[in-house]
Motif scaffolding. Structure first.
Motif, mmCIF file in Angstrom:
data_model
loop_
_atom_site.group_PDB
_atom_site.id
_atom_site.type_symbol
_atom_site.label_atom_id
_atom_site.label_comp_id
_atom_site.label_asym_id
_atom_site.label_seq_id
_atom_site.Cartn_x
_atom_site.Cartn_y
_atom_site.Cartn_z
ATOM 1 N N ASN A 106 35.114 44.287 41.842
ATOM 2 C CA ASN A 106 34.641 43.196 40.984
ATOM 3 C C ASN A 106 35.759 42.221 40.625
ATOM 4 O O ASN A 106 35.531 41.019 40.521
ATOM 5 C CB ASN A 106 34.022 43.762 39.708
ATOM 6 C CG ASN A 106 32.625 44.296 39.932
ATOM 7 O OD1 ASN A 106 31.703 43.560 40.256
ATOM 8 N ND2 ASN A 106 32.457 45.594 39.775
ATOM 9 N N ALA A 107 36.964 42.737 40.448
ATOM 10 C CA ALA A 107 38.087 41.881 40.073
ATOM 11 C C ALA A 107 38.405 40.861 41.158
ATOM 12 O O ALA A 107 38.944 39.790 40.867
ATOM 13 C CB ALA A 107 39.310 42.740 39.786
ATOM 14 N N LYS A 118 34.793 38.031 41.966
ATOM 15 C CA LYS A 118 34.449 36.894 41.109
ATOM 16 C C LYS A 118 35.329 35.679 41.364
ATOM 17 O O LYS A 118 35.050 34.594 40.824
ATOM 18 C CB LYS A 118 34.541 37.306 39.646
ATOM 19 C CG LYS A 118 35.914 37.786 39.194
ATOM 20 C CD LYS A 118 35.847 38.342 37.778
ATOM 21 C CE LYS A 118 37.195 38.872 37.303
ATOM 22 N NZ LYS A 118 37.100 39.476 35.951
ATOM 23 N N ASP A 164 40.606 34.822 45.727
ATOM 24 C CA ASP A 164 40.926 36.237 45.904
ATOM 25 C C ASP A 164 40.070 36.860 47.009
ATOM 26 O O ASP A 164 40.548 37.709 47.781
ATOM 27 C CB ASP A 164 40.721 36.999 44.603
ATOM 28 C CG ASP A 164 41.772 36.673 43.547
ATOM 29 O OD1 ASP A 164 42.789 36.048 43.911
ATOM 30 O OD2 ASP A 164 41.558 37.031 42.372
#
Length: 311
Positions: free
Chosen positions: A179-180, A183, A187
């Protein structure tokens, strides 16, 4: 022309990778209760043959089933042995649906499952021979790769959130994007670029297809990020916004997650290197029996994916 399938479980962050890490987790319970709230018979349960190889076709009609009552997947309702039996049944259901829809399955990959753990050893008799297992520190970051009898594959690499396999000259990357990372577009581009660079440096070539739980914040996000990362145009194997799982009858969804609202689980492919012949979704459910009747129950929070790829 390999056929790939991906199914994510809903596991927690435990460093102990046994059945308890996946049994009736929060989003699985949410999925089941959401499906049960609609009522009606909608799920197609296929005939299976325990003891036979899971990739052997079992003839017979589908059974039209409703969802078990709300609370069926609550904590404590199903012990680990019962939950394992449901996951085994889901694996056999997956094979039977893939046989009918795509002609079979060469590679069935599970996210959030460590197939090397002794408590999951029976999955080899129900999902297919264990080809590779990625045993990360947390259960939710593991992968388990199962192959059908006679199919040949090569492990290309693995890392946090991904595992890559070459099958019939197709470079397939199976993901559970953290999830980091998911979003942030930059990244996510870097995530896929690093994987593609790994494959290129190993001599395998570019990524051909990406499948799995992308945690993407919006439709089209993954194909856009992969296109930038690889430098080729990627397309969604299922570009529509309405999803009707192959194992459902006259019931559609707006997403693949626990509430059917977000399309997290996708297959995107490199249009410069491969073609997709067919693609299906499978629901989160598997048939279960109680004292008087048969229903289906959700055993995870994510829909499964099956795709036929030609290179």
């Amino acid at each position: 022309m390999p056929i790939f399938a991906y199914q994510s479980l809903n596991s927690n962050s435990s460093t102990e990778h046994g059945i308890s890490a996946s049994n009736s987790q929060h989003f699985t319970r949410m999925t089941h209760n959401h499906l049960a709230s609609s009522g009606g018979r909608w799920a197609l349960g296929m005939p299976t043959a325990e003891g036979a190889s899971p990739d052997v076709p079992v003839q017979g009609p589908a059974e039209l089933l409703s969802t078990a009552s709300q609370g069926y997947m609550n904590k404590g309702q199903n012990d680990n042995a019962g939950f394992l039996s449901m996951i085994e049944g889901k694996a056999r259901q997956t094979h039977q649906h893939l046989i009918r829809a795509l002609g079979g399955c060469d590679l069935l990959v599970y996210g959030e499952l460590d197939g090397s753990h002794s408590q999951w050893s029976s999955m080899q008799q129900n999902a297919g021979q264990l080809f590779s297992a990625s045993s990360a520190s947390k259960s939710c970051n593991c992968f388990s790769v199962h192959k059908s009898n006679g199919s040949m594959h090569k492990l290309l690499g693995e890392g946090t959130g991904w595992i890559a396999i070459k099958s019939n000259n197709v470079n397939a990357v199976f993901v559970h994007v953290p999830n980091a990372i998911a979003k942030s577009e930059s990244d996510t581009v870097n995530f896929y670029r690093a994987i593609n660079n790994h494959l290129m440096h190993s001599g395998a070539g570019q990524i051909d297809i990406i499948m799995g739980d992308t945690n993407q914040p919006r439709d089209g996000f993954t194909q856009g990020a992969a296109s930038k990362a690889v430098g080729q145009v990627f397309a969604d194997a299922h570009p529509g916004t309405t999803i009707q799982p192959y194992d459902s009858y006259q019931r559609s969804f707006g997403g693949t997650n626990s509430t059917g609202t977000s399309k997290y689980d996708v297959a995107v492919y490199n249009t410069g290197t491969v073609r997709v012949g067919n693609m299906i979704y499978l629901s989160q459910c598997t048939p279960v029996s109680d004292q008087s009747s048969r229903h289906v129950a959700a055993v995870t929070d994510h829909m499964g994916i099956g795709v036929e790829v030609t290179k």
